[in-house]
Design a protein around this motif. Sequence first.
Motif, PDB file in Angstrom:
ATOM      1  N   PRO A 180       2.687 -19.071  76.343  1.00  0.00           N
ATOM      2  CA  PRO A 180       2.135 -20.236  75.896  1.00  0.00           C
ATOM      3  C   PRO A 180       0.802 -20.772  76.803  1.00  0.00           C
ATOM      4  CG  PRO A 180       3.914 -20.980  77.186  1.00  0.00           C
ATOM      5  CD  PRO A 180       3.936 -19.471  77.058  1.00  0.00           C
ATOM      6  N   TYR A 181      -0.057 -21.425  75.900  1.00  0.00           N
ATOM      7  CA  TYR A 181      -1.287 -22.277  76.680  1.00  0.00           C
ATOM      8  C   TYR A 181      -0.961 -23.205  77.514  1.00  0.00           C
ATOM      9  CZ  TYR A 181      -5.376 -24.840  77.467  1.00  0.00           C
ATOM     10  OH  TYR A 181      -6.630 -25.598  77.720  1.00  0.00           O
ATOM     11  N   PRO A 182      -1.301 -23.473  78.619  1.00  0.00           N
ATOM     12  CA  PRO A 182      -2.339 -22.949  79.453  1.00  0.00           C
ATOM     13  C   PRO A 182      -1.728 -21.373  79.995  1.00  0.00           C
ATOM     14  CG  PRO A 182      -1.794 -24.666  80.641  1.00  0.00           C
ATOM     15  CD  PRO A 182      -0.940 -24.649  79.308  1.00  0.00           C
ATOM     16  N   GLY A 183      -2.527 -20.361  79.689  1.00  0.00           N
ATOM     17  CA  GLY A 183      -2.090 -19.387  80.100  1.00  0.00           C
ATOM     18  C   GLY A 183      -1.731 -18.656  81.768  1.00  0.00           C
ATOM     19  N   GLY A 184      -2.585 -19.669  82.364  1.00  0.00           N
ATOM     20  CA  GLY A 184      -2.619 -19.211  83.952  1.00  0.00           C
ATOM     21  C   GLY A 184      -1.320 -19.567  84.501  1.00  0.00           C
ATOM     22  N   PRO A 185      -0.734 -20.747  84.305  1.00  0.00           N
ATOM     23  CA  PRO A 185       0.482 -21.093  84.872  1.00  0.00           C
ATOM     24  C   PRO A 185       1.721 -20.045  84.222  1.00  0.00           C
ATOM     25  CG  PRO A 185      -0.353 -23.049  84.415  1.00  0.00           C
ATOM     26  CD  PRO A 185      -1.371 -21.985  83.829  1.00  0.00           C
TER      27      PRO A 185
END
Length: 363
Positions: A180-185
């Motif tokens: 899912p968005y946000p992808g970083g975490p």
Amino acid sequence: MSTPLVLGIETSCDETGVGLVSGGVLLGDALASSMDEHARFGGVVPEVAARAHLEAMAPMVRTALQRAEVDLADVTAVAVTAGPGLSPALQVGLAAGKAYALAAGVPLYAVHHLAGHAAVDVLDHGPLPPRCVALIVSGGHTSLLSVGDLARDEVVHLGDTVDDAAGEAFDKVARLIGLPYPGGPAIDRAAREGDAHAIAFPRPLTGPADPPWTFSFSGLKTAVARWVERHDGPLPVPDIAASFQEAVADTLARKAVAACADQGADTLLMVGGVAANSRVRGLVEERCTAAGLTLRVPPTRLCTDNGAMIAALGDLLVRADVEPDPLDVAADPRARLTGALLHGARTRSGAELDRTDGSLPVA
Ligand code: KG4
Ligand code: ZN
């Protein structure tokens, strides 16, 4: 004279952040996010973000004031992000900043969002050294910089990304592998179960003939896309996440450490949303220690967008006696980072501040 107290306002993307800083100390802050409203679109929708800022602004200011145990009447200056960012989102914060400054009868500073990311580190780790190399890794920007006095000196770009920012690559790769968005975490979490050496993704622009301080993450994203296309059967999401994250962390660490050596800097300042990534923090720390460098990274909570970072930058500007902006100051959604103020630093006499580093070309 009353004790300086800066109200900081951040609305460049999907976080409505408010902070109160006095003399390098964070007294209180508050953060609202419209992230959940954007998740189903896979990215931030500017008009949705702007409406959310409008709704959250006054409550966040009230909450931050309560947490800091101060009144609006105690505020001596307002700092607000005036760029870069999503135009409708910036306009809400800037209008609010002007209104609070006018209502409180105090000066306004229209500041650069990325300088705020750098300034926030001062809150936990004290004043920055006279000069350091800064690695800014956010959703929209990736740059290696030579930074002096953040409030007064021009920021010198050593290199930037030629295509995607590091955070953008995290967000796009997450989408490719169904996270899912946000992808970083999401990638950070998935990677904990994966093998960072399972897939050999490229380290872009790290060859001997490549420009040493320039970044490019679009090719890495494409390499992940090609790997996913060619793969039969269920995707090994944790291994892809861990291997991609390793490629980003390794690329950032190599370039940042080499830039410090090149510049003769003994301190690396790493800031922005991607600096919240556990492997990026871990690997850059490891390489800095091996190279005898001091690494400064803000606490994870303050790496992503927040109001404390804008208040921290405003507090530096006030203490450096930099002249504030007029109330008709405009936002600039595409502003390049040249210093703390969006429209350039000025002395109280109105003259442009001199560059003090004297040595490096401005890109
Ligand atoms: O600095 P930031 O909050 O906003 C901008 O100024 O762009 O950065 C947001 C970016 C997003 O791309 C997000 O996916 C990324 O930072 N990010 C992370 C992590 N937390 C946020 N990337 C990798 N690992 C994380 N833990
Ligand atoms: Zn940011």
